[in-house]
Design a protein around this motif. Sequence first.
Motif, PDB file in Angstrom:
ATOM      1  N   VAL A  40       0.905  -1.204  -0.260  1.00  0.00           N
ATOM      2  CA  VAL A  40       0.053   0.159   0.509  1.00  0.00           C
ATOM      3  C   VAL A  40       0.813   1.297  -0.194  1.00  0.00           C
ATOM      4  O   VAL A  40       1.190   1.991   0.565  1.00  0.00           O
ATOM      5  N   THR A  41       1.614   1.646  -0.865  1.00  0.00           N
ATOM      6  CA  THR A  41       2.769   2.434  -1.421  1.00  0.00           C
ATOM      7  C   THR A  41       2.011   3.362  -2.442  1.00  0.00           C
ATOM      8  O   THR A  41       2.462   4.519  -2.576  1.00  0.00           O
ATOM      9  N   LYS A  42       1.121   3.359  -3.034  1.00  0.00           N
ATOM     10  CA  LYS A  42       0.027   4.174  -3.487  1.00  0.00           C
ATOM     11  C   LYS A  42      -0.163   5.788  -2.461  1.00  0.00           C
ATOM     12  O   LYS A  42      -1.070   5.126  -1.170  1.00  0.00           O
ATOM     13  N   ARG A  43      -0.798   6.748  -3.714  1.00  0.00           N
ATOM     14  CA  ARG A  43      -1.276   7.849  -2.958  1.00  0.00           C
ATOM     15  C   ARG A  43      -2.129   7.429  -1.358  1.00  0.00           C
ATOM     16  O   ARG A  43      -2.617   7.140  -2.707  1.00  0.00           O
ATOM     17  N   CYS A  44      -2.073   8.617  -0.865  1.00  0.00           N
ATOM     18  CA  CYS A  44      -3.294   7.896   0.245  1.00  0.00           C
ATOM     19  C   CYS A  44      -3.347   8.763   1.466  1.00  0.00           C
ATOM     20  O   CYS A  44      -2.999   8.170   2.669  1.00  0.00           O
ATOM     21  N   LYS A  45      -4.429  10.191   0.554  1.00  0.00           N
ATOM     22  CA  LYS A  45      -3.952  10.873   2.476  1.00  0.00           C
ATOM     23  C   LYS A  45      -4.551  10.670   3.636  1.00  0.00           C
ATOM     24  O   LYS A  45      -4.014  11.350   4.550  1.00  0.00           O
ATOM     25  N   LEU A  46      -5.546   9.577   4.076  1.00  0.00           N
ATOM     26  CA  LEU A  46      -6.074   9.199   5.105  1.00  0.00           C
ATOM     27  C   LEU A  46      -5.079   9.071   5.824  1.00  0.00           C
ATOM     28  O   LEU A  46      -4.787   8.507   6.568  1.00  0.00           O
ATOM     29  N   LEU A  47      -4.395   7.512   5.245  1.00  0.00           N
ATOM     30  CA  LEU A  47      -3.640   6.606   5.189  1.00  0.00           C
ATOM     31  C   LEU A  47      -2.349   7.910   5.672  1.00  0.00           C
ATOM     32  O   LEU A  47      -1.516   7.487   6.962  1.00  0.00           O
ATOM     33  N   SER A  48      -1.811   8.236   5.510  1.00  0.00           N
ATOM     34  CA  SER A  48      -0.788   9.027   6.006  1.00  0.00           C
ATOM     35  C   SER A  48      -0.800   9.975   6.783  1.00  0.00           C
ATOM     36  O   SER A  48      -0.323  10.368   8.006  1.00  0.00           O
ATOM     37  N   ASP A  49      -2.366  10.550   7.202  1.00  0.00           N
ATOM     38  CA  ASP A  49      -2.491  11.079   8.121  1.00  0.00           C
ATOM     39  C   ASP A  49      -2.869  10.275   9.890  1.00  0.00           C
ATOM     40  O   ASP A  49      -2.599  11.277  10.665  1.00  0.00           O
ATOM     41  N   GLU A  50      -3.121   9.354   9.528  1.00  0.00           N
ATOM     42  CA  GLU A  50      -3.321   8.087  10.203  1.00  0.00           C
ATOM     43  C   GLU A  50      -1.864   8.155  11.191  1.00  0.00           C
ATOM     44  O   GLU A  50      -1.956   7.559  12.013  1.00  0.00           O
ATOM     45  N   THR A  51      -1.482   7.777  10.423  1.00  0.00           N
ATOM     46  CA  THR A  51      -0.128   7.084  10.343  1.00  0.00           C
ATOM     47  C   THR A  51       1.304   8.092  11.116  1.00  0.00           C
ATOM     48  O   THR A  51       1.518   7.940  11.659  1.00  0.00           O
ATOM     49  N   LYS A  52       0.601   8.788  11.102  1.00  0.00           N
ATOM     50  CA  LYS A  52       1.510  10.268  11.369  1.00  0.00           C
ATOM     51  C   LYS A  52       1.071   9.860  12.769  1.00  0.00           C
ATOM     52  O   LYS A  52       1.747  10.538  13.948  1.00  0.00           O
ATOM     53  N   GLN A  53      -0.140  10.293  13.283  1.00  0.00           N
ATOM     54  CA  GLN A  53      -0.707   9.472  14.731  1.00  0.00           C
ATOM     55  C   GLN A  53      -0.389   8.849  15.213  1.00  0.00           C
ATOM     56  O   GLN A  53      -0.558   9.229  16.579  1.00  0.00           O
ATOM     57  N   ARG A  54      -0.264   7.604  13.983  1.00  0.00           N
ATOM     58  CA  ARG A  54       0.668   7.081  15.150  1.00  0.00           C
ATOM     59  C   ARG A  54       1.513   6.881  15.524  1.00  0.00           C
ATOM     60  O   ARG A  54       1.888   6.269  16.952  1.00  0.00           O
ATOM     61  N   ASP A  55       2.320   7.374  14.564  1.00  0.00           N
ATOM     62  CA  ASP A  55       4.089   7.732  15.119  1.00  0.00           C
ATOM     63  C   ASP A  55       3.660   9.104  16.553  1.00  0.00           C
ATOM     64  O   ASP A  55       5.331   8.253  16.912  1.00  0.00           O
ATOM     65  N   LEU A  56       3.717   9.194  16.669  1.00  0.00           N
ATOM     66  CA  LEU A  56       3.077   9.941  17.780  1.00  0.00           C
ATOM     67  C   LEU A  56       2.753   9.228  18.701  1.00  0.00           C
ATOM     68  O   LEU A  56       3.477   9.581  20.013  1.00  0.00           O
ATOM     69  N   ASP A  59     -12.884   1.089  -4.151  1.00  0.00           N
ATOM     70  CA  ASP A  59     -12.183   2.108  -4.636  1.00  0.00           C
ATOM     71  C   ASP A  59     -11.476   2.749  -3.612  1.00  0.00           C
ATOM     72  O   ASP A  59     -11.693   3.299  -2.382  1.00  0.00           O
ATOM     73  N   PHE A  60     -10.327   2.294  -3.659  1.00  0.00           N
ATOM     74  CA  PHE A  60      -9.022   2.880  -2.700  1.00  0.00           C
ATOM     75  C   PHE A  60      -9.161   4.367  -3.120  1.00  0.00           C
ATOM     76  O   PHE A  60      -9.345   4.637  -1.795  1.00  0.00           O
ATOM     77  N   ASP A  61      -8.758   5.131  -3.733  1.00  0.00           N
ATOM     78  CA  ASP A  61      -9.267   6.657  -3.966  1.00  0.00           C
ATOM     79  C   ASP A  61     -10.230   7.314  -2.889  1.00  0.00           C
ATOM     80  O   ASP A  61     -10.056   7.752  -2.633  1.00  0.00           O
ATOM     81  N   LYS A  62     -10.714   6.834  -2.710  1.00  0.00           N
ATOM     82  CA  LYS A  62     -12.292   7.087  -2.129  1.00  0.00           C
ATOM     83  C   LYS A  62     -12.221   6.504  -0.471  1.00  0.00           C
ATOM     84  O   LYS A  62     -12.543   7.588  -0.495  1.00  0.00           O
ATOM     85  N   ALA A  63     -11.228   5.794  -0.526  1.00  0.00           N
ATOM     86  CA  ALA A  63     -11.830   5.178   0.925  1.00  0.00           C
ATOM     87  C   ALA A  63     -10.730   6.578   1.539  1.00  0.00           C
ATOM     88  O   ALA A  63     -10.566   6.349   2.277  1.00  0.00           O
ATOM     89  N   CYS A  64      -9.635   6.768   0.452  1.00  0.00           N
ATOM     90  CA  CYS A  64      -8.366   7.285   0.995  1.00  0.00           C
ATOM     91  C   CYS A  64      -8.230   8.702   1.011  1.00  0.00           C
ATOM     92  O   CYS A  64      -8.288   9.688   2.108  1.00  0.00           O
ATOM     93  N   GLU A  65     -10.204   8.873   0.829  1.00  0.00           N
ATOM     94  CA  GLU A  65     -10.027  11.183   0.635  1.00  0.00           C
ATOM     95  C   GLU A  65      -9.204  11.277   0.055  1.00  0.00           C
ATOM     96  O   GLU A  65      -8.966  12.356   0.469  1.00  0.00           O
ATOM     97  N   ASN A  66      -8.901  10.663  -1.116  1.00  0.00           N
ATOM     98  CA  ASN A  66      -7.986  11.880  -2.176  1.00  0.00           C
ATOM     99  C   ASN A  66      -9.021  12.298  -2.711  1.00  0.00           C
ATOM    100  O   ASN A  66      -9.749  12.526  -3.289  1.00  0.00           O
ATOM    101  N   SER A  67      -8.171  14.088  -3.057  1.00  0.00           N
ATOM    102  CA  SER A  67      -8.407  14.829  -3.942  1.00  0.00           C
ATOM    103  C   SER A  67      -7.826  14.574  -5.564  1.00  0.00           C
ATOM    104  O   SER A  67      -7.271  13.913  -5.272  1.00  0.00           O
ATOM    105  N   THR A  68      -9.328  14.363  -6.165  1.00  0.00           N
ATOM    106  CA  THR A  68      -9.011  14.605  -7.729  1.00  0.00           C
ATOM    107  C   THR A  68      -8.373  15.852  -8.100  1.00  0.00           C
ATOM    108  O   THR A  68      -8.774  16.897  -7.460  1.00  0.00           O
TER     109      THR A  68
END
Length: 398
Positions: free
Chosen positions: A172-188, A389-398
Amino acid sequence: MIKGKKASVMQNCLFQKKGAATFIILVICTVTACTGFYLHKSIPAVENTLRFVSVIHRHGERSPLHSYPFDPYKGESYWPEGLRALLQKGKVNMYKLGKFLRLRYDSLLSTTYKPAEIFVSTFCTDRVIMSGQLVLAGLYPPVGIQIWKTDLLWQPIPIHSMPDSCDDMFHVTKRCKLLSDETKQRDLVIKKKLEDHQEFLAYLSKYTGLDVKNASHLSGLFDNLSVVEQQGLTLPQWTRDVYPKKLESLANLEFMELFKTQTMIKLESGVLINEIVSNMVRKTDASKNFERVLNLYPASDRILIRLWRGLNMTQEITSKPYYGAALFIELHEIDKKYRVKILHKKGTTDDELTTLKIRGCEGGYDLEQDEMCDLDVFLSALEPMIITDFDKACENST
């Protein structure tokens, strides 16, 4: 039931097809001579009700992922093919895994390789692709017309690999905005957990020469020492008081996917789960004329952990999967009714299969009969985790 498209997500991205590498030639010659005993071992036979199976397995034994400045085991004398590379033992054991699959699923698969019956897909990591090639070598030794070289019982079988930029199913290395946001919180959260261990981090930094300050450093260091130990090499003196227990407990903060939210678990496993269940549904529809009977997914330990958690198993996964560990997700047809059975193989040296169950499917199991779950109940239990729909689940902007 599954919402959205039921077609395989493999069609969403351009795959890079990688045929079997030439290194297999030498491996097969070596392995064939030393695996005679293996064929006499008791392999659990599959029921004749089986119609389709997805197999997700960890790659074979490898060299360390990372070194460190004061690492006493560096260079080609210890790791001839470099870091992160499949070791000779790993090559042998992946070939054995292929033989295991042949013996278990021989009644399901044709003796000769038929492209319509099997599809193999993974991601762009050499040791994983090589592991898949070796499994296929053990699973489909050429017979009859498929023997193209009489002194080499091997044949090329395609493996489809997903580029990093488009990987929404494995790493899951494809761009995913929501996953990036969640990962930052987990890292904290993990960083906060490590604040009480600064003295230990300083100790590790002193003896490794590495500025150990985060969970990834700890995970990489633990992996290095584990591989060194597995290869029978003497661990450095400084490890005596910290390895394995203390180092492992902190390394697992990151490696065992701890502190991940349900959103993260879904984003990192939902597309693969959709792939697996969509193929099951296709198999139940006679009008689809779906000939495939096996999907093979060479993978990593992290992917197995994520899938395990995404499937919401009743049995918790508490330790790193062994090399060659595998999940078998089988679709059976019994009295004109489709049922699902999930089996776990602990590693390449263990041929016993353990039946697993998922939460939400309790009412669909006949525990006394076969420990299988009705397909409709299985799909209903997994519906919250499925991503179509991965992009939709990730809340990626179009």
